[in-house]
Design a protein around this motif. Structure first.
Motif, PDB file in Angstrom:
ATOM      1  N   TYR A 188      42.029  39.622  44.115  1.00  0.00           N
ATOM      2  CA  TYR A 188      41.335  39.008  45.257  1.00  0.00           C
ATOM      3  C   TYR A 188      42.361  38.312  46.150  1.00  0.00           C
ATOM      4  O   TYR A 188      42.345  37.093  46.324  1.00  0.00           O
ATOM      5  CB  TYR A 188      40.288  38.008  44.767  1.00  0.00           C
TER       6      TYR A 188
ATOM      7  N   ASP B  85      41.650  35.391  48.881  1.00  0.00           N
ATOM      8  CA  ASP B  85      40.898  34.171  48.581  1.00  0.00           C
ATOM      9  C   ASP B  85      41.694  32.895  48.763  1.00  0.00           C
ATOM     10  O   ASP B  85      41.144  31.855  49.143  1.00  0.00           O
ATOM     11  CB  ASP B  85      40.370  34.210  47.146  1.00  0.00           C
ATOM     12  N   PHE B  86      43.000  32.926  48.457  1.00  0.00           N
ATOM     13  CA  PHE B  86      43.782  31.685  48.425  1.00  0.00           C
ATOM     14  C   PHE B  86      45.107  31.849  49.157  1.00  0.00           C
ATOM     15  O   PHE B  86      45.747  32.905  49.099  1.00  0.00           O
ATOM     16  CB  PHE B  86      44.038  31.248  46.982  1.00  0.00           C
TER      17      PHE B  86
ATOM     18  N   LEU C 233      37.321  34.876  54.296  1.00  0.00           N
ATOM     19  CA  LEU C 233      38.066  33.701  53.865  1.00  0.00           C
ATOM     20  C   LEU C 233      39.424  33.572  54.520  1.00  0.00           C
ATOM     21  O   LEU C 233      40.208  32.764  54.117  1.00  0.00           O
ATOM     22  CB  LEU C 233      38.254  33.751  52.331  1.00  0.00           C
TER      23      LEU C 233
ATOM     24  N   HIS D 112      36.596  33.866  41.907  1.00  0.00           N
ATOM     25  CA  HIS D 112      36.416  34.513  43.211  1.00  0.00           C
ATOM     26  C   HIS D 112      35.086  34.091  43.834  1.00  0.00           C
ATOM     27  O   HIS D 112      35.016  33.755  45.022  1.00  0.00           O
ATOM     28  CB  HIS D 112      36.472  36.027  43.032  1.00  0.00           C
ATOM     29  N   LYS D 113      34.014  34.096  43.044  1.00  0.00           N
ATOM     30  CA  LYS D 113      32.710  33.685  43.551  1.00  0.00           C
ATOM     31  C   LYS D 113      32.709  32.229  43.998  1.00  0.00           C
ATOM     32  O   LYS D 113      32.154  31.883  45.048  1.00  0.00           O
ATOM     33  CB  LYS D 113      31.638  33.900  42.492  1.00  0.00           C
TER      34      LYS D 113
ATOM     35  N   ALA E 132      35.118  30.475  45.147  1.00  0.00           N
ATOM     36  CA  ALA E 132      35.821  30.304  46.415  1.00  0.00           C
ATOM     37  C   ALA E 132      34.883  30.506  47.594  1.00  0.00           C
ATOM     38  O   ALA E 132      34.926  29.764  48.586  1.00  0.00           O
ATOM     39  CB  ALA E 132      37.005  31.280  46.496  1.00  0.00           C
ATOM     40  N   GLY E 133      34.003  31.504  47.504  1.00  0.00           N
ATOM     41  CA  GLY E 133      33.046  31.732  48.577  1.00  0.00           C
ATOM     42  C   GLY E 133      31.966  30.680  48.648  1.00  0.00           C
ATOM     43  O   GLY E 133      31.598  30.211  49.731  1.00  0.00           O
TER      44      GLY E 133
ATOM     45  N   THR F 214      33.385  27.420  50.056  1.00  0.00           N
ATOM     46  CA  THR F 214      33.603  27.509  51.498  1.00  0.00           C
ATOM     47  C   THR F 214      32.300  27.260  52.255  1.00  0.00           C
ATOM     48  O   THR F 214      32.270  26.525  53.257  1.00  0.00           O
ATOM     49  CB  THR F 214      34.174  28.888  51.861  1.00  0.00           C
TER      50      THR F 214
ATOM     51  N   LEU G  68      43.403  36.244  40.617  1.00  0.00           N
ATOM     52  CA  LEU G  68      43.066  36.071  42.033  1.00  0.00           C
ATOM     53  C   LEU G  68      44.130  36.687  42.929  1.00  0.00           C
ATOM     54  O   LEU G  68      43.803  37.371  43.909  1.00  0.00           O
ATOM     55  CB  LEU G  68      42.918  34.572  42.337  1.00  0.00           C
TER      56      LEU G  68
ATOM     57  N   ARG H 290      43.591  26.959  51.322  1.00  0.00           N
ATOM     58  CA  ARG H 290      42.958  27.069  50.010  1.00  0.00           C
ATOM     59  C   ARG H 290      44.022  27.252  48.931  1.00  0.00           C
ATOM     60  O   ARG H 290      44.914  28.094  49.068  1.00  0.00           O
ATOM     61  CB  ARG H 290      41.991  28.257  49.986  1.00  0.00           C
TER      62      ARG H 290
END
Length: 503
Positions: free
Chosen positions: A189, A192-193, A14, A149-150, A152-153, A156, A185, A170
């Motif tokens: 994670y 992710d952003f 990402l 988190h999921k 975001a994937g 994408t 996040l 993002r």
């Protein structure tokens, strides 16, 4: 061919800091997305949809273990910006994807040029319905840690299928539970952003729902099971606080209001004053949960100036304390989400004990799944991530103290206020209610909603860090052209606490 292409694209990380490309039109038809195959993902439908006269391709689907999502993508003029929206309460439904909550005057949002997405966080239901979904450990994990988190994937991959490329930038935008999701996040994670808006975050759900809310409900419960203080007295209480500390309180810590100053004459009980029992209850609300020795079990109580929001845990005359919103969501959490093994169905808020042992028991599950107060944001910072926290000073649902305490820890971990400012901001809005919702007809001066999405985007994409905010106020007796603005500076949580005044 489409399946192989998407699998390859989905494997790309990402990454952050991608230059923003020119606006692009879709490379495939919207309906074709219903035939896209992604591991663990079911796309139920893909069809055009109009929102505020803006055309989108709306994709509805789900992913393991049963998390429902919606993705809305502009059919023309996409800016490359993706905004994921958080939920509230115990979630249970996909938020409406219109204009993001803190993007009311964001030009790209109003023009329908942002790709938007959200989930139900892994289950269906409302805050008032039994959270029986908590019997499934996978759904607890999804609600507490993994749904955003999921998504975001997944988003994408869908964006790449539709436009031929993924998002350039993002963003995550959430308040309350959504604020917790945003912090989770950033902490867990960090790749992710690029930018995160986290409003009134639930940094410790176990203590908020398991200790703080029960404290408020229990201290408003009389011996006969009725309320000690009813909502009819809240306007007079708020007026007394405003008289002592100002209609717009810039910092409740400087307010020296004493509830006893509103005590009724002996034997009287009028809407404009408080009985002795009511004075004691109000003092407990402001103080917050403590044990028998007076040691705090939470980050304080409700702030001065928040009195008109106490309808969260106080109802009109005749309301049973157990029927208030705070009581219902607290009991729902304690019965179904708080412990490794659920308590018996007869468990009630009367069973809550305000002591360290209770905090320790709640922390077993709470710390693992629902806690979002890790101040170490080094990984998020290293990837160029930017975080804007905001909280209303008059938030009686999630008081601002936990956010202040969290940001104080962030500053310390970062090496002080100046270093923390390189990647983060905290804004505390005077007289702002929970998630800055309003207005409230009981107040003469209402606090408007500052636009925070554009400043976050400017910071991420152009390196222009946000400074002071201009927060509009609305006065019922003045025309719009005379609206004034409050200036709100980035908050330094390490600064000395100002002394309180006296009533």
């Amino acid at each position: 061919m489409m399946k192989l292409l998407l699998a390859a694209l989905a494997a790309v990380p990402l990454g952050l800091g991608v230059p923003a490309p020119a606006p692009r039109a879709p490379v495939v038809g919207c309906e074709a997305l219903s035939r896209v195959e992604l591991p663990g993902v079911r796309i139920a439908s893909a069809a055009p949809e109009t929102v505020r006269d803006n055309e989108f391709c709306a994709v509805h689907g789900s992913f393991t273990p049963g998390t429902t999502f919606t993705i809305k993508m502009p059919t023309s003029g996409w800016t490359g910006q993706y905004v994921q929206q958080g939920c509230s309460g115990l979630c249970g439904s996909v938020p409406e994807l219109d204009v993001p909550p803190l993007g009311y005057s964001c030009t790209a949002a109003l023009a329908g040029k942002l790709a938007l997405a959200a989930t139900d966080s892994g289950h269906r239901g409302t805050d008032t319905q039994p959270a029986t979904w908590g019997a499934d450990p996978r759904r607890r994990v999804e609600f507490g840690l993994t749904s955003e988190h999921k998504l975001a994937g997944v988003a994408t991959a869908v964006l790449r299928a539709y436009y031929g490329r993924g998002p350039a930038h993002r963003y995550f935008d959430g308040c309350s539970t959504g604020g917790r999701q945003g912090l989770t996040l950033a902490q867990r994670y960090p790749a992710d952003f690029d930018g995160i808006l986290a409003g009134a975050p639930v940094t410790n759900l176990a203590l908020l729902s398991g200790v703080f809310n029960p404290w408020l409900v229990r201290h408003n419960t009389a011996a006969d099971g009725g309320q000690i203080l009813s909502a009819e007295k809240l306007p007079a209480l708020h007026a007394a606080v405003a008289s002592a500390c100002g209609e717009v309180i810039n910092d409740p810590r400087q307010c020296g209001f004493r509830p006893a100053s509103l005590r009724c004459p002996s034997g009287a009980d009028r809407p404009t004053c408080l009985t002795g029992a009511q004075v004691a209850a109000v003092q407990a609300f402001y103080r917050g949960p403590v044990d028998r020795a007076g040691r705090s079990l939470f980050n304080g109580g409700v702030p001065y100036g928040s009195e008109l929001t106490w309808t969260w845990f106080i109802g009109p005359a005749g309301t049973r304390p157990a029927a208030t919103d705070a009581a219902v969501i607290a009991l729902n959490y304690l019965r179904y989400l708080a412990y490794p093994v659920n308590p018996p169905p007869t468990y009630s808020l009367d069973d809550v004990r305000f002591d360290r042992a209770t905090v320790d028991r709640l922390s077993v599950v709470g710390d693992a799944l629902y806690r979002a107060d890790d101040p170490d944001l080094a990984a998020f910072r290293a990837r160029g991530g930017k975080l804007i926290l905001y909280h209303g000073w008059a938030d009686g649902v999630i008081p601002p103290w936990s956010t202040i305490d969290y940001y104080r820890a962030v500053e310390r971990r970062a090496g002080g206020f100046t270093r923390a400012q390189s990647f983060s901001r905290l804004y505390l809005i005077p007289a702002g209610y929970h998630c800055l919702f309003g207005p409230d007809l009981h107040r003469v001066t209402e606090i408007g909603v500052p636009e925070l999405l554009t400043p976050l985007m400017d910071w991420v994409e152009s390196g222009v860090a946000p400074g002071e905010l201009e927060v509009p106020t609305v006065t019922a007796t003045k025309p719009p052209e005379l609206v004034r603005y409050l200036t709100v500076q980035p908050f330094d949580a390490l600064a000395p606490v100002p002394p309180a005044g006296r009533h």
